[in-house]
Write a protein that holds these residues in place. Structure first.
Motif, PDB file in Angstrom:
ATOM      1  N   HIS A  19       0.827  -1.205   0.000  1.00 22.26           N
ATOM      2  CA  HIS A  19       0.000   0.000   0.000  1.00 22.26           C
ATOM      3  C   HIS A  19       0.859   1.252   0.000  1.00 22.26           C
ATOM      4  O   HIS A  19       2.014   1.231   0.416  1.00 22.26           O
ATOM      5  CB  HIS A  19      -0.898   0.018   1.245  1.00 22.26           C
ATOM      6  CG  HIS A  19      -1.930  -1.046   1.246  1.00 22.26           C
ATOM      7  ND1 HIS A  19      -3.117  -0.926   0.588  1.00 22.26           N
ATOM      8  CD2 HIS A  19      -1.937  -2.273   1.823  1.00 22.26           C
ATOM      9  CE1 HIS A  19      -3.835  -2.022   0.776  1.00 22.26           C
ATOM     10  NE2 HIS A  19      -3.134  -2.863   1.517  1.00 22.26           N
ATOM     11  N   ASN A  26      -3.569   6.627   7.578  1.00 17.83           N
ATOM     12  CA  ASN A  26      -4.308   6.104   6.427  1.00 17.83           C
ATOM     13  C   ASN A  26      -3.400   5.745   5.264  1.00 17.83           C
ATOM     14  O   ASN A  26      -2.363   6.357   5.066  1.00 17.83           O
ATOM     15  CB  ASN A  26      -5.307   7.161   5.920  1.00 17.83           C
ATOM     16  CG  ASN A  26      -6.442   7.362   6.870  1.00 17.83           C
ATOM     17  OD1 ASN A  26      -7.253   6.473   7.053  1.00 17.83           O
ATOM     18  ND2 ASN A  26      -6.488   8.523   7.496  1.00 17.83           N
ATOM     19  N   LEU A  28      -3.507   5.367   0.987  1.00 19.19           N
ATOM     20  CA  LEU A  28      -4.224   6.081  -0.065  1.00 19.19           C
ATOM     21  C   LEU A  28      -5.553   5.416  -0.405  1.00 19.19           C
ATOM     22  O   LEU A  28      -6.507   6.089  -0.772  1.00 19.19           O
ATOM     23  CB  LEU A  28      -3.378   6.193  -1.333  1.00 19.19           C
ATOM     24  CG  LEU A  28      -2.243   7.187  -1.297  1.00 19.19           C
ATOM     25  CD1 LEU A  28      -1.550   7.237  -2.646  1.00 19.19           C
ATOM     26  CD2 LEU A  28      -2.708   8.563  -0.894  1.00 19.19           C
ATOM     27  N   CYS A  29      -5.633   4.107  -0.258  1.00 17.76           N
ATOM     28  CA  CYS A  29      -6.862   3.389  -0.585  1.00 17.76           C
ATOM     29  C   CYS A  29      -7.927   3.542   0.500  1.00 17.76           C
ATOM     30  O   CYS A  29      -9.053   3.090   0.334  1.00 17.76           O
ATOM     31  CB  CYS A  29      -6.575   1.917  -0.849  1.00 17.76           C
ATOM     32  SG  CYS A  29      -5.900   1.047   0.583  1.00 17.76           S
ATOM     33  N   CYS A  51      -1.070  -2.302  -4.473  1.00 11.14           N
ATOM     34  CA  CYS A  51      -2.509  -2.119  -4.270  1.00 11.14           C
ATOM     35  C   CYS A  51      -3.073  -1.257  -5.403  1.00 11.14           C
ATOM     36  O   CYS A  51      -2.651  -0.113  -5.592  1.00 11.14           O
ATOM     37  CB  CYS A  51      -2.764  -1.461  -2.916  1.00 11.14           C
ATOM     38  SG  CYS A  51      -4.482  -1.008  -2.636  1.00 11.14           S
ATOM     39  N   ALA A  53      -6.105   0.021  -5.656  1.00 10.24           N
ATOM     40  CA  ALA A  53      -6.898   1.138  -5.142  1.00 10.24           C
ATOM     41  C   ALA A  53      -5.997   2.302  -4.716  1.00 10.24           C
ATOM     42  O   ALA A  53      -6.364   3.467  -4.890  1.00 10.24           O
ATOM     43  CB  ALA A  53      -7.775   0.680  -3.983  1.00 10.24           C
ATOM     44  N   CYS A  54      -4.813   2.002  -4.183  1.00 11.03           N
ATOM     45  CA  CYS A  54      -3.857   3.058  -3.836  1.00 11.03           C
ATOM     46  C   CYS A  54      -3.404   3.784  -5.101  1.00 11.03           C
ATOM     47  O   CYS A  54      -3.286   5.008  -5.124  1.00 11.03           O
ATOM     48  CB  CYS A  54      -2.647   2.489  -3.099  1.00 11.03           C
ATOM     49  SG  CYS A  54      -2.945   2.081  -1.364  1.00 11.03           S
ATOM     50  N   ARG A  55      -3.155   3.028  -6.161  1.00 15.62           N
ATOM     51  CA  ARG A  55      -2.734   3.647  -7.426  1.00 15.62           C
ATOM     52  C   ARG A  55      -3.827   4.553  -7.981  1.00 15.62           C
ATOM     53  O   ARG A  55      -3.553   5.657  -8.425  1.00 15.62           O
ATOM     54  CB  ARG A  55      -2.358   2.592  -8.455  1.00 15.62           C
ATOM     55  CG  ARG A  55      -2.024   3.221  -9.802  1.00 15.62           C
ATOM     56  CD  ARG A  55      -1.176   2.342 -10.680  1.00 15.62           C
ATOM     57  NE  ARG A  55      -0.891   2.923 -11.966  1.00 15.62           N
ATOM     58  CZ  ARG A  55      -0.062   3.914 -12.198  1.00 15.62           C
ATOM     59  NH1 ARG A  55       0.570   4.493 -11.208  1.00 15.62           N
ATOM     60  NH2 ARG A  55       0.146   4.361 -13.411  1.00 15.62           N
ATOM     61  N   GLU A  56      -5.058   4.080  -7.954  1.00 19.81           N
ATOM     62  CA  GLU A  56      -6.171   4.889  -8.462  1.00 19.81           C
ATOM     63  C   GLU A  56      -6.292   6.197  -7.680  1.00 19.81           C
ATOM     64  O   GLU A  56      -6.495   7.260  -8.272  1.00 19.81           O
ATOM     65  CB  GLU A  56      -7.478   4.101  -8.370  1.00 19.81           C
ATOM     66  CG  GLU A  56      -7.563   2.957  -9.346  1.00 19.81           C
ATOM     67  CD  GLU A  56      -8.781   2.077  -9.126  1.00 19.81           C
ATOM     68  OE1 GLU A  56      -9.733   2.522  -8.442  1.00 19.81           O
ATOM     69  OE2 GLU A  56      -8.792   0.954  -9.640  1.00 19.81           O
ATOM     70  N   ALA A  57      -6.156   6.131  -6.365  1.00 21.82           N
ATOM     71  CA  ALA A  57      -6.228   7.335  -5.540  1.00 21.82           C
ATOM     72  C   ALA A  57      -5.062   8.270  -5.847  1.00 21.82           C
ATOM     73  O   ALA A  57      -5.238   9.492  -5.922  1.00 21.82           O
ATOM     74  CB  ALA A  57      -6.241   6.971  -4.063  1.00 21.82           C
TER      75      ALA A  57
END
Length: 84
Positions: A19, A26, A28-29, A51, A53-57
């Motif tokens: 992550h 927190n 990023l995801c 992760c 979702a971390c990349r997308e954020a």
């Protein structure tokens, strides 16, 4: 983008997926864990265990940055900013 985010580190955090540390406790995801912090190592989004979702954020956040602050010379580690 790949030079600003650091890998998250916490005692309870399993190594997979890797992550990105966001802020305070927190990732990023959005996952929050007590005692989480930056590892001091850059997060590598191209790794197989990164992760998604971390990349997308990270993409969404970085698209909001002014263009002149997006190059490698303008980036400052979030951990260095929090230490001040």
């Amino acid at each position: 983008m790949d030079h600003r985010w650091e890998t998250a580190l916490a005692a309870e955090l399993p190594p997979d997926p890797a992550h990105a540390f966001g802020f305070f406790q927190n990732m990023l995801c959005g996952i929050e864990l007590p005692g989480i912090g930056p590892s001091g190592f850059l997060r590598l989004p191209e790794r197989l265990n990164a992760c998604g979702a971390c990349r997308e954020a990270a993409v969404v956040i970085d698209e909001r940055w002014p263009r002149e602050l997006r190059d490698d010379h303008a980036r400052i580690s979030i951990a260095k900013r929090l230490a001040k």
